[in-house]
Design a protein around this motif. Structure first.
Motif, PDB file in Angstrom:
ATOM      1  N   LEU A  80       0.828  -1.211   0.000  1.00 42.47           N
ATOM      2  CA  LEU A  80       0.000   0.000   0.000  1.00 42.47           C
ATOM      3  C   LEU A  80       0.862   1.260   0.000  1.00 42.47           C
ATOM      4  CD1 LEU A  80      -2.834  -1.037   2.457  1.00 42.47           C
ATOM      5  CD2 LEU A  80      -3.023  -0.696  -0.012  1.00 42.47           C
ATOM      6  N   HIS A  81       1.908   1.258   0.801  1.00 41.67           N
ATOM      7  CA  HIS A  81       2.782   2.436   0.860  1.00 41.67           C
ATOM      8  C   HIS A  81       3.400   2.714  -0.509  1.00 41.67           C
ATOM      9  CE1 HIS A  81       5.417   5.407   2.598  1.00 41.67           C
ATOM     10  NE2 HIS A  81       6.427   4.834   1.970  1.00 41.67           N
ATOM     11  N   ARG A  82       3.909   1.675  -1.152  1.00 35.89           N
ATOM     12  CA  ARG A  82       4.542   1.846  -2.467  1.00 35.89           C
ATOM     13  C   ARG A  82       3.544   2.414  -3.471  1.00 35.89           C
ATOM     14  NH1 ARG A  82       6.395  -3.130  -3.200  1.00 35.89           N
ATOM     15  NH2 ARG A  82       4.597  -3.819  -4.406  1.00 35.89           N
ATOM     16  N   HIS A  83       2.338   1.871  -3.515  1.00 33.07           N
ATOM     17  CA  HIS A  83       1.348   2.343  -4.490  1.00 33.07           C
ATOM     18  C   HIS A  83       0.830   3.732  -4.150  1.00 33.07           C
ATOM     19  CE1 HIS A  83       1.035  -1.136  -7.089  1.00 33.07           C
ATOM     20  NE2 HIS A  83       1.218  -1.872  -6.002  1.00 33.07           N
ATOM     21  N   LEU A  84       0.583   3.988  -2.898  1.00 33.32           N
ATOM     22  CA  LEU A  84       0.056   5.306  -2.514  1.00 33.32           C
ATOM     23  C   LEU A  84       1.123   6.390  -2.677  1.00 33.32           C
ATOM     24  CD1 LEU A  84      -2.103   4.285   0.536  1.00 33.32           C
ATOM     25  CD2 LEU A  84      -2.895   4.986  -1.726  1.00 33.32           C
ATOM     26  N   GLU A  85       2.362   6.040  -2.421  1.00 37.80           N
ATOM     27  CA  GLU A  85       3.440   7.003  -2.610  1.00 37.80           C
ATOM     28  C   GLU A  85       3.540   7.399  -4.083  1.00 37.80           C
ATOM     29  OE1 GLU A  85       7.653   5.794  -2.038  1.00 37.80           O
ATOM     30  OE2 GLU A  85       7.482   7.148  -0.313  1.00 37.80           O
ATOM     31  N   SER A  86       3.350   6.451  -4.969  1.00 38.53           N
ATOM     32  CA  SER A  86       3.471   6.753  -6.403  1.00 38.53           C
ATOM     33  C   SER A  86       2.303   7.594  -6.915  1.00 38.53           C
ATOM     34  CB  SER A  86       3.596   5.464  -7.215  1.00 38.53           C
ATOM     35  OG  SER A  86       2.378   4.744  -7.200  1.00 38.53           O
TER      36      SER A  86
END
Length: 64
Positions: A55-61
């Protein structure tokens, strides 16, 4: 008691299967799966760390 436990597990599995089947969108399916994990997975299970990373990786992008 064992039969009751087996019946309870069967009913619980049927309930989750019904919810998964009724979920029409990926967002709906994700909500069902997170709810299911909250019901079955312990607080210290590595699944939570994996979920946080994804989730962090996708939301950061998307927030850039």
């Amino acid at each position: 008691m064992a039969a009751g436990s087996a019946r309870a597990k069967q009913l619980q599995a049927e309930r989750w299967a019904k919810r998964q089947h009724e979920a029409r969108t990926n967002r709906d399916r994700a909500v069902v799966l997170v709810d299911m994990a909250r019901a079955f997975v312990g607080d210290d299970d590595p699944l939570w760390a994996d979920l946080v990373r994804v989730l962090h990786r996708h939301l950061e992008s998307v927030s850039r």
